[in-house]
Design an enzyme around this catalytic site. Structure first.
Site, PDB file in Angstrom:
ATOM      1  CB  THR A 232      -0.633   0.214   1.318  1.00  0.00           C
ATOM      2  OG1 THR A 232      -0.569   0.047   2.288  1.00  0.00           O
ATOM      3  CG2 THR A 232      -2.201  -0.511   1.279  1.00  0.00           C
ATOM      4  NE  ARG A 234       2.949   7.528  -3.930  1.00  0.00           N
ATOM      5  CZ  ARG A 234       2.354   8.046  -2.621  1.00  0.00           C
ATOM      6  NH1 ARG A 234       1.247   6.902  -2.379  1.00  0.00           N
ATOM      7  NH2 ARG A 234       2.231   8.875  -2.149  1.00  0.00           N
ATOM      8  CG  ASP A 258      -4.492   0.672  -1.999  1.00  0.00           C
ATOM      9  OD1 ASP A 258      -5.486   0.563  -2.738  1.00  0.00           O
ATOM     10  OD2 ASP A 258      -3.743   1.673  -1.393  1.00  0.00           O
ATOM     11  CD  GLU A 263      -0.726   4.344  -8.237  1.00  0.00           C
ATOM     12  OE1 GLU A 263      -0.251   3.097  -7.534  1.00  0.00           O
ATOM     13  OE2 GLU A 263      -1.319   5.455  -8.330  1.00  0.00           O
ATOM     14  CG  HIS A 295      -3.359   5.315  -5.087  1.00  0.00           C
ATOM     15  ND1 HIS A 295      -2.123   5.451  -5.399  1.00  0.00           N
ATOM     16  CD2 HIS A 295      -2.971   5.089  -3.751  1.00  0.00           C
ATOM     17  CE1 HIS A 295      -1.133   6.026  -4.035  1.00  0.00           C
ATOM     18  NE2 HIS A 295      -1.690   6.369  -3.104  1.00  0.00           N
TER      19      HIS A 295
HETATM   20  P1  NAD Z   1       6.473   8.158   7.205  1.00  0.00           P
HETATM   21  O1  NAD Z   1       7.753   9.227   6.724  1.00  0.00           O
HETATM   22  O2  NAD Z   1       5.636   8.026   8.714  1.00  0.00           O
HETATM   23  O3  NAD Z   1       6.967   6.539   7.881  1.00  0.00           O
HETATM   24  C1  NAD Z   1       7.910   6.020   7.001  1.00  0.00           C
HETATM   25  C2  NAD Z   1       8.950   4.857   7.252  1.00  0.00           C
HETATM   26  O4  NAD Z   1       9.667   4.368   6.246  1.00  0.00           O
HETATM   27  C3  NAD Z   1      10.116   6.084   8.394  1.00  0.00           C
HETATM   28  O5  NAD Z   1       9.942   5.550   9.197  1.00  0.00           O
HETATM   29  C4  NAD Z   1      11.087   5.955   7.647  1.00  0.00           C
HETATM   30  O6  NAD Z   1      12.507   5.552   8.142  1.00  0.00           O
HETATM   31  C5  NAD Z   1      11.228   4.466   6.295  1.00  0.00           C
HETATM   32  N1  NAD Z   1      12.141   3.944   5.735  1.00  0.00           N
HETATM   33  C6  NAD Z   1      12.606   5.416   4.571  1.00  0.00           C
HETATM   34  N2  NAD Z   1      13.586   4.451   4.323  1.00  0.00           N
HETATM   35  C7  NAD Z   1      13.899   2.841   4.558  1.00  0.00           C
HETATM   36  C8  NAD Z   1      14.434   1.751   3.382  1.00  0.00           C
HETATM   37  N3  NAD Z   1      15.038   1.858   2.365  1.00  0.00           N
HETATM   38  N4  NAD Z   1      13.638   1.010   4.135  1.00  0.00           N
HETATM   39  C9  NAD Z   1      12.689   0.496   4.934  1.00  0.00           C
HETATM   40  N5  NAD Z   1      12.142   1.657   6.164  1.00  0.00           N
HETATM   41  C10 NAD Z   1      12.329   2.953   5.101  1.00  0.00           C
HETATM   42  O7  NAD Z   1       5.716   7.817   6.020  1.00  0.00           O
HETATM   43  P2  NAD Z   1       4.134   7.023   6.606  1.00  0.00           P
HETATM   44  O8  NAD Z   1       2.891   7.947   6.852  1.00  0.00           O
HETATM   45  O9  NAD Z   1       4.414   5.775   7.440  1.00  0.00           O
HETATM   46  O10 NAD Z   1       3.464   6.581   5.231  1.00  0.00           O
HETATM   47  C11 NAD Z   1       4.313   5.749   4.416  1.00  0.00           C
HETATM   48  C12 NAD Z   1       4.128   5.959   2.674  1.00  0.00           C
HETATM   49  O11 NAD Z   1       3.058   4.980   2.499  1.00  0.00           O
HETATM   50  C13 NAD Z   1       4.389   7.242   2.444  1.00  0.00           C
HETATM   51  O12 NAD Z   1       6.078   7.243   1.788  1.00  0.00           O
HETATM   52  C14 NAD Z   1       3.642   6.942   1.170  1.00  0.00           C
HETATM   53  O13 NAD Z   1       3.827   6.627  -0.275  1.00  0.00           O
HETATM   54  C15 NAD Z   1       2.938   5.295   1.285  1.00  0.00           C
HETATM   55  N6  NAD Z   1       1.091   6.580   1.440  1.00  0.00           N
HETATM   56  C16 NAD Z   1       0.282   5.831   0.665  1.00  0.00           C
HETATM   57  C17 NAD Z   1      -0.949   5.915   0.869  1.00  0.00           C
HETATM   58  C18 NAD Z   1      -2.131   5.413  -0.407  1.00  0.00           C
HETATM   59  O14 NAD Z   1      -3.950   5.429  -0.067  1.00  0.00           O
HETATM   60  N7  NAD Z   1      -2.299   4.458  -0.502  1.00  0.00           N
HETATM   61  C19 NAD Z   1      -1.324   6.880   2.001  1.00  0.00           C
HETATM   62  C20 NAD Z   1      -0.795   7.167   2.359  1.00  0.00           C
HETATM   63  C21 NAD Z   1       0.602   6.707   2.578  1.00  0.00           C
END
Ligand code: NAD
Length: 329
Positions: A232, A234, A258, A263, A295
């Site tokens: 979910t 990217r 998702d 996409e 998504h």
């Molecule tokens: P966040 O910034 O709170 O958490 C991201 C985490 O990923 C951090 O702890 C970071 O240290 C970690 N990270 C960075 N590089 C990494 C790597 N190489 N390997 C493993 N972990 C790594 O972000 P969040 O709010 O939890 O969101 C996460 C992701 O979810 C967003 O970046 C976005 O792409 C995705 N998202 C998807 C939807 C959807 O509708 N499907 C909606 C919102 C966000």
């Protein structure tokens, strides 16, 4: 102040109109995606509000800046689609919604897990056809299973808490371990070890140059046969053709997506009358153990309201010389 919302759906119109009541903002809604061809629509709009599949590369940003735009207000947390260096060069401020509802996305990841495990997508169709048999619908208890969380930020943590509630064992991979995750009893491992041990893997890290195709043919070979993968995050976190090979060989037992690397041309639009031109997605959709949603993980009332409120606060704050949630790279 005038703001144009690209890629706006009817639910965006509803929530943004409601949230803007009483403010001096003049919002205009444009269902079209922002691309080089559509950027001219923003002529004269000081603020452009964009979503995840809008194009914000250097050329588009140049066109927006030439048309008078000064602020890009993202309606998303992710900003991997913005050329930040170009924005800076052009004097365009970029703001985002760092958090709206981590629960919305985490709960959708869990919905995919439950549906795939208990084959709800198949059972739904079967009973509607008057077929009340159970063959092929056997699932497994989540209780006691090992779940790997890749990325333990806000969404990964919300997801981990739910899975802990099911009685799962938690493994985690993140370059910055989260003490809250350790408090849940999770063990941090290097990614290859997590891939080897987890029965279910869920991706919650951002898309960066380091995480592009994090899951590829080599990493898929490390899985236990029959592992479940949920994305979910990217689309480009995974190499989709490699997923298809792993599904064919049984290395992947279940796949819930998702998000999809390609996409942008498809999602958020009704294309049901048209032949699907994307052969990779078409192949994915043939597997009985794959569920693809378009998504929608963010799509809850609570998340939409939070996105609208924060985005409008971001625009108002920037206009007042008090910018918040700036993306600086
Ligand atoms: P966040 O910034 O709170 O958490 C991201 C985490 O990923 C951090 O702890 C970071 O240290 C970690 N990270 C960075 N590089 C990494 C790597 N190489 N390997 C493993 N972990 C790594 O972000 P969040 O709010 O939890 O969101 C996460 C992701 O979810 C967003 O970046 C976005 O792409 C995705 N998202 C998807 C939807 C959807 O509708 N499907 C909606 C919102 C966000």
């Amino acid at each position: 102040m005038r703001a144009l919302l690209f890629s706006s759906q009817h639910y965006d119109q509803e929530t943004f109109t409601q949230a803007a009541k009483g403010s001096a903002l003049d919002l205009h809604f444009q269902p079209t995606r922002l691309t080089l061809d559509t950027a001219a629509l923003a002529q004269g709009f000081e603020a452009v509000c964009a979503f995840i599949n809008d194009e914000l590369d250097a050329q588009v940003l140049e066109r927006l800046a030439a048309g008078g735009t000064r602020l890009i207000a993202l309606r998303s947390a992710g900003y991997n689609h913005v050329d930040l260096a170009a924005a800076q060069r052009l004097g365009l401020a970029v703001v985002r919604v760092p958090a709206y509802s981590p629960h919305a996305v985490a709960e959708h990841a869990v919905a995919l897990i439950l549906a795939l495990n208990r084959r709800l997508h198949r059972a739904y169709n079967r009973t509607r056809e008057g077929d009340f048999t159970l063959h092929g619908l056997t699932g497994f208890d989540l209780h006691g299973k090992t779940v790997g969380v890749v990325g333990t930020g806000q969404i990964g943590m919300a997801f981990a808490r739910i899975m802990a509630g099911f009685g799962c064992q938690l493994l985690a991979y993140d370059p910055y371990p989260n003490p809250q995750m350790l408090a849940l009893g999770a063990r941090y491992l290097e990614l290859p070890e997590l891939l080897r041990q987890a029965r279910i893997i869920s991706l919650h890290c951002p898309l960066t140059e380091h995480t592009k195709h994090l899951i590829n043919a080599r990493s898929l070979a490390q899985l236990q046969p029959g592992t479940m993968l949920i994305n979910t995050g990217r689309g480009a976190l995974v190499d989709t053709p490699a997923l298809i090979d792993a599904l064919k060989s049984g290395q992947l037992g279940y796949l819930g997506l998702d998000v999809y690397e390609e996409e942008a041309q498809l999602f958020f639009e009704d294309r049901s009358d048209l032949p699907l031109q994307d052969d990779v997605l078409a192949r994915l959709l043939t597997f009985p153990n794959v569920i693809v949603t378009a998504h929608q993980a963010f799509l809850t009332h609570e998340a939409l309201e939070a996105i609208a409120t924060t985005t409008l606060d971001n625009i108002i704050g920037w206009a007042a010389g008090n910018p918040q949630n700036l993306v600086t790279g």
